[in-house]
Design an enzyme around this catalytic site. Structure first.
Site, PDB file in Angstrom:
ATOM      1  N   GLY A  51       0.663  -0.788   0.028  1.00  0.00           N
ATOM      2  CA  GLY A  51      -0.246   0.021  -0.226  1.00  0.00           C
ATOM      3  C   GLY A  51       0.584   1.315   0.078  1.00  0.00           C
ATOM      4  O   GLY A  51       1.924   1.046   0.987  1.00  0.00           O
ATOM      5  N   TYR A  85       3.841  -3.303   2.894  1.00  0.00           N
ATOM      6  CA  TYR A  85       2.955  -2.093   3.341  1.00  0.00           C
ATOM      7  C   TYR A  85       2.373  -3.692   4.547  1.00  0.00           C
ATOM      8  O   TYR A  85       2.147  -3.316   5.994  1.00  0.00           O
ATOM      9  CB  TYR A  85       1.810  -1.914   2.982  1.00  0.00           C
ATOM     10  CG  TYR A  85       0.965  -1.199   4.055  1.00  0.00           C
ATOM     11  CD1 TYR A  85       2.009   0.393   4.635  1.00  0.00           C
ATOM     12  CD2 TYR A  85      -0.228  -1.238   4.284  1.00  0.00           C
ATOM     13  CE1 TYR A  85       1.013   0.923   5.444  1.00  0.00           C
ATOM     14  CE2 TYR A  85      -0.755  -0.226   5.249  1.00  0.00           C
ATOM     15  CZ  TYR A  85      -0.029   0.881   5.837  1.00  0.00           C
ATOM     16  OH  TYR A  85      -1.255   1.176   5.984  1.00  0.00           O
ATOM     17  N   GLU A 177       5.588 -10.805  -5.898  1.00  0.00           N
ATOM     18  CA  GLU A 177       4.351 -11.228  -6.922  1.00  0.00           C
ATOM     19  C   GLU A 177       4.822 -10.536  -8.802  1.00  0.00           C
ATOM     20  O   GLU A 177       4.437 -10.922  -9.292  1.00  0.00           O
ATOM     21  CB  GLU A 177       3.212 -10.194  -7.077  1.00  0.00           C
ATOM     22  CG  GLU A 177       3.153  -8.615  -6.765  1.00  0.00           C
ATOM     23  CD  GLU A 177       3.449  -8.116  -5.265  1.00  0.00           C
ATOM     24  OE1 GLU A 177       4.659  -8.862  -4.362  1.00  0.00           O
ATOM     25  OE2 GLU A 177       3.248  -6.913  -5.066  1.00  0.00           O
TER      26      GLU A 177
END
Ligand code: XMP
Length: 600
Positions: A51, A85, A177
């Protein structure tokens, strides 16, 4: 079916994480980061996404702390993986310390792994203890929570990963990812193994279960659906037909007059090929052009096009006598449209727009709407399409906006230059007397583009120059490269609205462009390729100016301009010069942000 939950804290990769987990073969759902932990009890594992915020900022997103005490079916604690985050949330909530880093790390980093078992099994290359990863952070965890072991560090980040193996909680500062992290999928696979989730998700299984679910939900009713010829609505329509047979599925396609050349025939062909017998094509182009006469404002144009669409839909609805006792409504909504997170609200608004006339609203309220692909991401929709035997041409079609070429044909009432002094600041640049849309700091901006000439044929350098200009020159949100002619001596603006003859020029150039990229086999590298018509004639050559706007993107929220090979580009320009009505050719070298993909 075993599932993994991804909690979204506003990171741009949250959807990507869920998509990757599905690729591993486990179904994954995306939730708002602050979801009530109780709702996650049935999930086999939980991933906390990245985030943009600082955990210490006022109002920063945090997860429900009960997530860390959640026990699943076997009464074991549910395993948790925090990324970026998410890693900092673990540090903060469980009693460690998160502080601003000495320096921010953005981009490539080399991470040293001190415990290569478990989550990092097989992550480093044979015989190595380090790996190249993608980092993007300012804050970092500086003290692990009690019970946690530090498992990785970089030269600038002392806790690049940490874990509590007993409770099966893992925090990783970098992004496994993204493809820039080598072997990143290995980490996600290891986490999935740790959760014990069974690999039960596949496209084949989805098709099988969805067809059964449609039959059950629709019962004896019939389904009506708006179709656009795009991949989402066609795949949804095909699934409905497979489940219900072609007698009970009806499609409506509206020809607005702003379609690509030959598109109507193409759409007819697509539905014929899948054996659909009930697709109605409604030619409303005359009404559209009439309603848009003398309209110059882009928002007004969109508004009129949207309203007209609803009018046509309503007319057909009453002609067909659709009543809710007999009918259900099919929609090609896909997963990102259904998730109310920052990144997708925009798409949601655009797509639902046409499906909110009162008749449809009533059907939605009565639960009479069926959305066969609402669980799928775009790449999964394409795979379903391929498995259902749809043509590669259709499955790999670029997204095309609802208002079609209307938003690519700029309408101008009078010239609009920015304040004096702007143009002089840019070397070898000419400011155009029109405005286009941009997104700068989340707000839409209407500003002027600048055309650059006498430039090296180097898109990397041009990209840097473009960014420098839009960052530093006020009132400019786009940079373009002049491809034809070689220099600009004069610019003449023509007062123009949407007319069949202008759309016809745009259709011709768009056709040349689309055929060209297919012929050169670069159509799949390009995510979307708008060709835009500006009512400007250059150096007194009659006709209009064409802008090429190919972009690379994932979900249209951000995009990079596509860097076409210059030899190919020269060939394309030669072809465009032959099209009647073309005065000049420009290439858009602006990313999103600061410019949007479309010009209006
Ligand atoms: P922008 O131009 O905002 O576009 O970068 C993002 C994506 O949305 C598409 N787009 C639209 N789609 N109706 C649609 O159905 C619209 O009014 C509309 N405007 C933009 C655009 O083509 C891109 O894929």
């Amino acid at each position: 079916m075993d599932k993994i939950a991804v909690l979204d804290f506003g990171g741009q990769y949250a959807h990507l994480i869920a998509n990757r987990i599905r690729r591993i073969g486990v179904y994954s759902d995306l939730f708002d980061g602050e979801i009530d932990a109780e709702k996650l009890r049935e999930y086999k594992g939980i991933i906390l996404s990245g985030g943009p915020q600082s955990i210490h900022a006022e109002g920063s997103l945090q997860c429900d702390p009960k997530v860390f005490d959640l026990r699943g079916a076997g009464s074991d604690l549910i395993p948790i993986l925090g990324l970026c985050y998410g890693h900092q949330i673990i540090g903060h909530v469980l009693g460690g310390k998160v502080e601003p880093g000495r320096i921010s790390e953005y981009g490539k980093a080399n991470v040293n792994i001190s415990n290569k078992t478990g989550i990092f099994e097989g992550f480093c290359d044979e015989g190595k203890d380090a790996q190249d990863v993608w980092m993007s952070h300012f804050d970092q965890v500086t003290k692990p929570p009690p019970g946690f072991e530090v498992t990785a560090h970089t030269s600038d980040c002392i806790i690049a990963a940490m874990q509590d193996v007993k409770r099966r909680i893992f925090g990783i500062q970098f992004h496994p990812e993204v493809t820039h992290t080598k072997n990143g999928m290995k980490i996600l696979r290891n986490f999935v193994e740790i959760t014990g989730a069974k690999h039960e998700w596949s496209i084949d299984k989805f098709i099988e279960s969805e067809i059964a679910a449609i039959s059950e939900k629709v019962g004896n009713k019939k389904v009506f659906m708006m179709v656009s010829g795009g991949v989402d609505s066609t795949v949804a329509f095909t699934l409905l037909e497979r489940a219900l047979g072609n007698e009970r599925v009806y499609g409506l396609f509206v020809d607005t007059g702003f379609l690509r050349k030959g598109e109507r025939e193409q759409v007819e062909g697509i539905f014929k090929a899948i054996g659909a017998t009930n697709v109605r094509i409604e030619d409303a182009s005359g009404e559209y052009f009439e309603a848009l006469k003398g309209v110059y404002d882009p928002e007004k144009k969109r508004e009129i096009i949207g309203a007209k669409f609803l009018e046509v839909q309503r007319r057909v609805f009453s002609e067909m006598g659709l009543n809710t006792n007999e009918w259900m409504l099919g929609q090609g909504t896909i997963y990102p449209d259904t998730i109310e997170t920052g990144g997708t609200k925009h798409a949601d608004k655009i797509k639902t727009h046409h499906n909110r006339i009162p008749e449809i609203q009533k059907m939605i309220e009565q639960g009479l709407v069926i959305e066969p692909i609402s669980q799928l991401y775009k790449d999964e929709v394409r795979e379903v399409g391929e498995k259902l035997g749809l043509s590669a041409d259709l499955v790999w079609r670029h997204p095309f906006p609802g208002p079609g070429l209307a938003v690519r044909c700029l309408c101008v009432e009078e010239e609009r230059y920015p304040d004096k002094g702007v143009a002089e600041k840019i070397q070898n640049g000419k400011v155009l007397p029109i405005k286009s849309v941009g997104v700068q700091g989340d707000v839409r901006s209407y500003r002027n583009p600048v055309v650059l000439f006498n430039q090296p044929k180097d898109f990397t350098a041009l990209g840097e120059l473009s960014t420098r200009i839009t960052n530093t020159v006020p009132k400019i949100n786009r940079a373009l490269l002049l491809l034809h002619p070689e220099k600009i001596d004069s610019i003449t603006i023509q007062k123009s609205h949407l007319t069949p003859s202008r759309i016809s020029i745009l259709q011709d150039v768009d056709e040349v462009v689309m055929n060209f990229i297919k012929e050169k086999k670069i159509d799949r590298e390009i995510w979307q390729f708008p060709t835009v018509l500006l009512p400007l004639s250059i150096n007194g050559v009659p006709g209009e100016t064409v802008v090429l706007r190919p972009v690379e993107s994932e979900e249209a929220m951000t995009a990079n301009f596509y860097k076409m090979d210059f030899a190919l580009l020269d060939e394309l320009v030669e072809r465009l010069k032959l099209v009647k009505g073309v005065s000049a050719v420009l290439y858009d070298i602006t990313n999103k942000p600061p410019a949007t993909i479309e010009w209006e």
